[in-house]
Motif scaffolding. Structure first.
Motif, PDB file in Angstrom:
ATOM      1  N   TRP A  95       1.223  -1.272  -0.071  1.00 18.33           N
ATOM      2  CA  TRP A  95       0.346  -0.217  -0.281  1.00 18.33           C
ATOM      3  C   TRP A  95       0.982   0.944  -0.246  1.00 18.33           C
ATOM      4  O   TRP A  95       1.932   1.254   0.731  1.00 18.33           O
ATOM      5  CB  TRP A  95      -1.068   0.149   1.196  1.00 18.33           C
ATOM      6  CG  TRP A  95      -1.628   0.986   1.419  1.00 18.33           C
ATOM      7  CD1 TRP A  95      -3.006   1.691   0.906  1.00 18.33           C
ATOM      8  CD2 TRP A  95      -0.934   2.075   2.789  1.00 18.33           C
ATOM      9  NE1 TRP A  95      -2.993   2.736   1.744  1.00 18.33           N
ATOM     10  CE2 TRP A  95      -2.349   3.365   2.767  1.00 18.33           C
ATOM     11  CE3 TRP A  95      -0.007   2.499   3.150  1.00 18.33           C
ATOM     12  CZ2 TRP A  95      -2.005   4.177   3.190  1.00 18.33           C
ATOM     13  CZ3 TRP A  95      -0.104   3.745   3.874  1.00 18.33           C
ATOM     14  CH2 TRP A  95      -0.730   4.764   4.081  1.00 18.33           C
ATOM     15  N   ALA A  96       0.526   1.801  -0.735  1.00  9.73           N
ATOM     16  CA  ALA A  96       1.594   3.339  -0.871  1.00  9.73           C
ATOM     17  C   ALA A  96       0.126   5.234  -0.956  1.00  9.73           C
ATOM     18  O   ALA A  96      -1.154   4.455  -1.538  1.00  9.73           O
ATOM     19  CB  ALA A  96       1.841   3.374  -1.928  1.00  9.73           C
ATOM     20  N   ARG A  97       0.172   5.741  -0.532  1.00 16.43           N
ATOM     21  CA  ARG A  97      -0.604   6.623  -0.392  1.00 16.43           C
ATOM     22  C   ARG A  97       0.834   8.707  -1.085  1.00 16.43           C
ATOM     23  O   ARG A  97       1.836   8.476   0.145  1.00 16.43           O
ATOM     24  CB  ARG A  97      -1.117   7.311   1.172  1.00 16.43           C
ATOM     25  CG  ARG A  97      -1.441   8.495   1.415  1.00 16.43           C
ATOM     26  CD  ARG A  97      -2.325   8.648   2.475  1.00 16.43           C
ATOM     27  NE  ARG A  97      -2.570   9.705   2.451  1.00 16.43           N
ATOM     28  CZ  ARG A  97      -4.342  10.896   2.083  1.00 16.43           C
ATOM     29  NH1 ARG A  97      -5.094   9.129   1.901  1.00 16.43           N
ATOM     30  NH2 ARG A  97      -4.328  11.794   2.647  1.00 16.43           N
ATOM     31  N   ILE A  98       0.071   9.002  -1.732  1.00 14.93           N
ATOM     32  CA  ILE A  98       1.279   9.813  -1.834  1.00 14.93           C
ATOM     33  C   ILE A  98       0.644  11.382  -2.625  1.00 14.93           C
ATOM     34  O   ILE A  98      -0.940  10.877  -3.004  1.00 14.93           O
ATOM     35  CB  ILE A  98       2.010   9.278  -3.698  1.00 14.93           C
ATOM     36  CG1 ILE A  98       2.550   8.023  -3.830  1.00 14.93           C
ATOM     37  CG2 ILE A  98       2.867  10.475  -4.776  1.00 14.93           C
ATOM     38  CD1 ILE A  98       3.352   7.748  -2.829  1.00 14.93           C
ATOM     39  N   THR A  99       0.821  11.996  -2.092  1.00 14.17           N
ATOM     40  CA  THR A  99       0.656  14.091  -2.000  1.00 14.17           C
ATOM     41  C   THR A  99       1.389  14.365  -2.944  1.00 14.17           C
ATOM     42  O   THR A  99       2.508  14.261  -2.385  1.00 14.17           O
ATOM     43  CB  THR A  99       0.525  13.884  -0.410  1.00 14.17           C
ATOM     44  OG1 THR A  99      -0.221  13.035   0.596  1.00 14.17           O
ATOM     45  CG2 THR A  99      -0.010  15.492  -0.612  1.00 14.17           C
ATOM     46  N   VAL A 100       1.109  14.945  -3.752  1.00 14.27           N
ATOM     47  CA  VAL A 100       2.001  15.827  -4.687  1.00 14.27           C
ATOM     48  C   VAL A 100       0.985  17.504  -4.167  1.00 14.27           C
ATOM     49  O   VAL A 100      -0.396  17.773  -4.247  1.00 14.27           O
ATOM     50  CB  VAL A 100       1.614  15.202  -5.849  1.00 14.27           C
ATOM     51  CG1 VAL A 100       2.432  16.891  -7.297  1.00 14.27           C
ATOM     52  CG2 VAL A 100       1.825  13.845  -6.830  1.00 14.27           C
ATOM     53  N   ARG A 101       1.836  18.399  -3.947  1.00 15.08           N
ATOM     54  CA  ARG A 101       1.774  19.460  -3.874  1.00 15.08           C
ATOM     55  C   ARG A 101       1.914  20.315  -4.741  1.00 15.08           C
ATOM     56  O   ARG A 101       3.308  20.064  -5.441  1.00 15.08           O
ATOM     57  CB  ARG A 101       2.285  20.182  -2.151  1.00 15.08           C
ATOM     58  CG  ARG A 101       1.248  19.833  -1.063  1.00 15.08           C
ATOM     59  CD  ARG A 101       1.396  20.199   0.258  1.00 15.08           C
ATOM     60  NE  ARG A 101       2.749  20.309   0.197  1.00 15.08           N
ATOM     61  CZ  ARG A 101       3.602  18.838   0.278  1.00 15.08           C
ATOM     62  NH1 ARG A 101       1.912  17.848   0.771  1.00 15.08           N
ATOM     63  NH2 ARG A 101       4.900  18.256   1.010  1.00 15.08           N
ATOM     64  N   LYS A 102       1.448  21.331  -5.183  1.00 20.22           N
ATOM     65  CA  LYS A 102       1.673  22.092  -6.326  1.00 20.22           C
ATOM     66  C   LYS A 102       1.129  23.702  -5.880  1.00 20.22           C
ATOM     67  O   LYS A 102       0.220  24.011  -6.168  1.00 20.22           O
ATOM     68  CB  LYS A 102       0.438  21.929  -7.801  1.00 20.22           C
ATOM     69  CG  LYS A 102       1.455  22.498  -9.324  1.00 20.22           C
ATOM     70  CD  LYS A 102       0.239  21.942 -10.067  1.00 20.22           C
ATOM     71  CE  LYS A 102       0.685  22.739 -11.171  1.00 20.22           C
ATOM     72  NZ  LYS A 102      -0.146  22.728 -12.738  1.00 20.22           N
ATOM     73  N   PRO A 103       2.409  24.497  -5.715  1.00 19.55           N
ATOM     74  CA  PRO A 103       2.429  25.742  -4.678  1.00 19.55           C
ATOM     75  C   PRO A 103       2.065  26.927  -6.271  1.00 19.55           C
ATOM     76  O   PRO A 103       1.845  27.991  -6.080  1.00 19.55           O
ATOM     77  CB  PRO A 103       3.589  26.008  -4.206  1.00 19.55           C
ATOM     78  CG  PRO A 103       4.631  25.055  -5.181  1.00 19.55           C
ATOM     79  CD  PRO A 103       3.778  24.077  -5.680  1.00 19.55           C
ATOM     80  N   SER A 104       2.477  26.384  -7.330  1.00 17.01           N
ATOM     81  CA  SER A 104       2.735  27.638  -8.588  1.00 17.01           C
ATOM     82  C   SER A 104       1.314  27.335  -9.131  1.00 17.01           C
ATOM     83  O   SER A 104       1.350  27.641 -10.756  1.00 17.01           O
ATOM     84  CB  SER A 104       3.543  27.446  -9.251  1.00 17.01           C
ATOM     85  OG  SER A 104       4.875  28.200  -8.357  1.00 17.01           O
ATOM     86  N   ALA A 105      -0.412  26.024  -8.664  1.00 15.65           N
ATOM     87  CA  ALA A 105      -0.586  26.558  -9.823  1.00 15.65           C
ATOM     88  C   ALA A 105      -1.626  27.335 -10.223  1.00 15.65           C
ATOM     89  O   ALA A 105      -1.629  28.408  -9.625  1.00 15.65           O
ATOM     90  CB  ALA A 105      -1.934  25.482  -8.783  1.00 15.65           C
TER      91      ALA A 105
END
Length: 122
Positions: A95-105
């Motif tokens: 199991w894997a949980r991945i979070t991606v953040r994009k500050p310059s959306a």
């Protein structure tokens, strides 16, 4: 019963060119990734042996390669690809949980970042 433990890599930063708009591909931007995954320990914990576990340095490299060498329009798709790559590289990860953040959306407003989290089960 097999022992399970969780590894977390927090706030991994990469420069990449993901996004829907041509400007995002041309200019690129920073992305931040959190990876959390369970590891079936087997004898690794009891034996204190890296051979039977997930080397988180290699896990970081898998994430880095996925973020910087592929191109996705959606950060949801990027997160899922990262999760699948980790599970493929390490059979001990169920199991894997991945979070991606994009500050310059490209959002017409003021915000810190846009964030998406995806869970993948083998």
């Amino acid at each position: 019963m097999t022992d399970v433990y969780t590894i977390t890599l927090k706030n991994c930063a990469f420069f990449a060119r993901h996004g829907v708009y041509p400007e995002e591909e041309f200019l690129g931007q920073r992305f931040y990734v959190d990876a959390e995954f369970d590891v079936s320990a087997g004898a690794a914990m009891e034996g204190d042996d890296i051979e039977g576990t997930v080397d988180y340095g290699i896990a970081f490299k898998v994430i880095e390669e996925t973020v910087t060498t592929s191109r996705h329009q959606l950060i949801e798709a990027l997160a899922l690809t990262i999760a699948k790559e980790l599970c493929l590289r390490f059979p001990q990860i169920p199991w894997a949980r991945i979070t991606v953040r994009k500050p310059s959306a490209p959002v017409p407003g003021i915000l810190d970042y846009v964030q998406v989290s995806v869970e993948h089960f083998r």
